[in-house]
Write an enzyme that holds these catalytic residues in place. Sequence first.
Site, PDB file in Angstrom:
ATOM      1  N   LYS A 143      -4.018   6.731  10.868  1.00  0.00           N
ATOM      2  CA  LYS A 143      -4.684   5.257  11.005  1.00  0.00           C
ATOM      3  C   LYS A 143      -6.139   5.134  11.624  1.00  0.00           C
ATOM      4  CE  LYS A 143      -0.654   2.205  11.324  1.00  0.00           C
ATOM      5  NZ  LYS A 143       0.240   1.123  11.862  1.00  0.00           N
ATOM      6  N   LYS A 146       3.155   7.276   0.363  1.00  0.00           N
ATOM      7  CA  LYS A 146       4.127   6.366   0.850  1.00  0.00           C
ATOM      8  C   LYS A 146       4.042   4.962   0.264  1.00  0.00           C
ATOM      9  CE  LYS A 146       4.519   4.910   5.016  1.00  0.00           C
ATOM     10  NZ  LYS A 146       4.574   4.348   6.374  1.00  0.00           N
ATOM     11  N   LYS A 187       3.142  -1.455   3.465  1.00  0.00           N
ATOM     12  CA  LYS A 187       2.617  -2.798   3.290  1.00  0.00           C
ATOM     13  C   LYS A 187       1.083  -3.042   3.166  1.00  0.00           C
ATOM     14  CE  LYS A 187       5.328  -3.428   6.944  1.00  0.00           C
ATOM     15  NZ  LYS A 187       6.113  -3.861   8.390  1.00  0.00           N
TER      16      LYS A 187
HETATM   17  P1  AMP Z   1       6.819  -0.411   9.399  1.00  0.00           P
HETATM   18  O1  AMP Z   1       6.694  -1.240   8.406  1.00  0.00           O
HETATM   19  O2  AMP Z   1       5.718   0.764   9.484  1.00  0.00           O
HETATM   20  O3  AMP Z   1       7.034  -0.781  10.751  1.00  0.00           O
HETATM   21  O4  AMP Z   1       8.210   0.332   9.250  1.00  0.00           O
HETATM   22  C1  AMP Z   1       9.482   0.125   9.696  1.00  0.00           C
HETATM   23  C2  AMP Z   1      10.469   0.847   9.231  1.00  0.00           C
HETATM   24  O5  AMP Z   1      10.655   1.060   7.743  1.00  0.00           O
HETATM   25  C3  AMP Z   1      10.350   2.519   9.927  1.00  0.00           C
HETATM   26  O6  AMP Z   1      11.582   2.619  10.187  1.00  0.00           O
HETATM   27  C4  AMP Z   1       9.954   3.193   8.793  1.00  0.00           C
HETATM   28  O7  AMP Z   1      10.284   4.390   8.676  1.00  0.00           O
HETATM   29  C5  AMP Z   1      10.413   2.437   7.245  1.00  0.00           C
HETATM   30  N1  AMP Z   1       9.579   2.748   6.299  1.00  0.00           N
HETATM   31  C6  AMP Z   1       8.402   2.027   6.059  1.00  0.00           C
HETATM   32  N2  AMP Z   1       7.839   2.417   4.783  1.00  0.00           N
HETATM   33  C7  AMP Z   1       8.971   3.294   4.366  1.00  0.00           C
HETATM   34  C8  AMP Z   1       8.856   4.086   2.981  1.00  0.00           C
HETATM   35  N3  AMP Z   1       8.000   3.821   2.028  1.00  0.00           N
HETATM   36  N4  AMP Z   1      10.257   4.623   2.701  1.00  0.00           N
HETATM   37  C9  AMP Z   1      11.069   4.614   3.698  1.00  0.00           C
HETATM   38  N5  AMP Z   1      10.962   4.021   4.776  1.00  0.00           N
HETATM   39  C10 AMP Z   1      10.088   3.413   5.206  1.00  0.00           C
END
Ligand code: AMP
Length: 347
Positions: free
Chosen positions: A127, A210, A213
């Site tokens: 990041k 990955k 968003k």
């Molecule tokens: P975040 O959107 O970064 O706050 O992620 C929130 C949750 O979603 C965390 O537990 C991440 O590990 C999970 N997560 C985000 N993107 C993915 C993805 N592409 N595959 C699986 N889990 C994800």
Amino acid sequence: MTAALSEGVQTSPAFTPRVFSGIQPSGGLTLGNYLGAMKRFVEMQGQGFETLYCMVDMHAITVWQDPEALRRQTRELAAGFIAAGIDPEQSILFNQSQVPEHAQLAWIFNCVARMGWMQRMTQWKDKAGKNQQNASLGLFAYPALMAADILVYHATHVPVGEDQKQHLELTRDIAIKFNHDFETEFFPLTEPVIEGAATRVMSLRDGSKKMSKSDPSDASRINMTDDADAIAQKIRKAKTDPDALPSEAKGLEGRPEARNLVNIYAALAEQTVDAVLRDVGGKAFSEFKPMLSDLAVARLSPISGEMARLMQQPDEIDAILRKGSERARTIAAPILKQTYEIVGMVS
Ligand code: AMP
Ligand code: TRP
């Protein structure tokens, strides 16, 4: 409930079995968030755990967030939790900034964690990019706040996607160092719960990245608010290879895009990858993709419909989050107070 989890419940007899997890309100929810995190949060309700789920708005602002967008995304995320099946009576659903004990414990952890530990975090490196000097101090300290989120509740289990594994190891390191420095066993060593076919959902455009968003390409991800046409179109255009699907998981080796679509199918269908491949092995992608779209639409459209309905009632969402933060504080406040006493802070 999986074997690993039920064993986990028995491993920490000194601590109440308690689940904590968080999602950043930094953009719309993706299929990766849903399959890797939210769907599993729902499954952990009513399994003998207390469950706390948090919109981590203080983590979101470690990179710039427009205030109006942050407000909207926080409510949308709360609507997503409820629409996906989080029951705000059974679980505690709240907004991180409204429980000041997170920030208070994070300061103590800032003084426990070492610079070197933070510097090794791959999410920090990704990041902050090439210009680390220009990244916020909050982005660097992000994992100490995450440890505080978890440990201010003495949470024993944390369901997350694969990308959070390193942060959870750091959470354990902080608990170990605190316990060691102050000669106590006050903080539990929290278990990460990273399970299922979709712990790492990949981009639809690039099987080595990955699904996120923050990816500039909207075609790379399925958003929880996408309609049936958008979902079908993104899956139709998803990158694949020319071969037919294999009939066993071994045949997915070296085929990241094929593996990703099969993993998504398995997670949505609540089947194992092997069971899916027994059915679809030998089919071309031209046949498999419409099956996947139909399944994705069937699973996601009730959730997006309910999200849209809830978004019409922002006052109700705010009331749920307010009640959630009050409930969360009744757990966090005594744990913070004891931490202050252990550290030697006079009240
Ligand atoms: P975040 O959107 O970064 O706050 O992620 C929130 C949750 O979603 C965390 O537990 C991440 O590990 C999970 N997560 C985000 N993107 C993915 C993805 N592409 N595959 C699986 N889990 C994800
Ligand atoms: N860092 C997590 C992510 O980006 C979000 C998060 C913050 C979290 N605090 C947490 C996840 C505590 C689990 C537990 O995905």
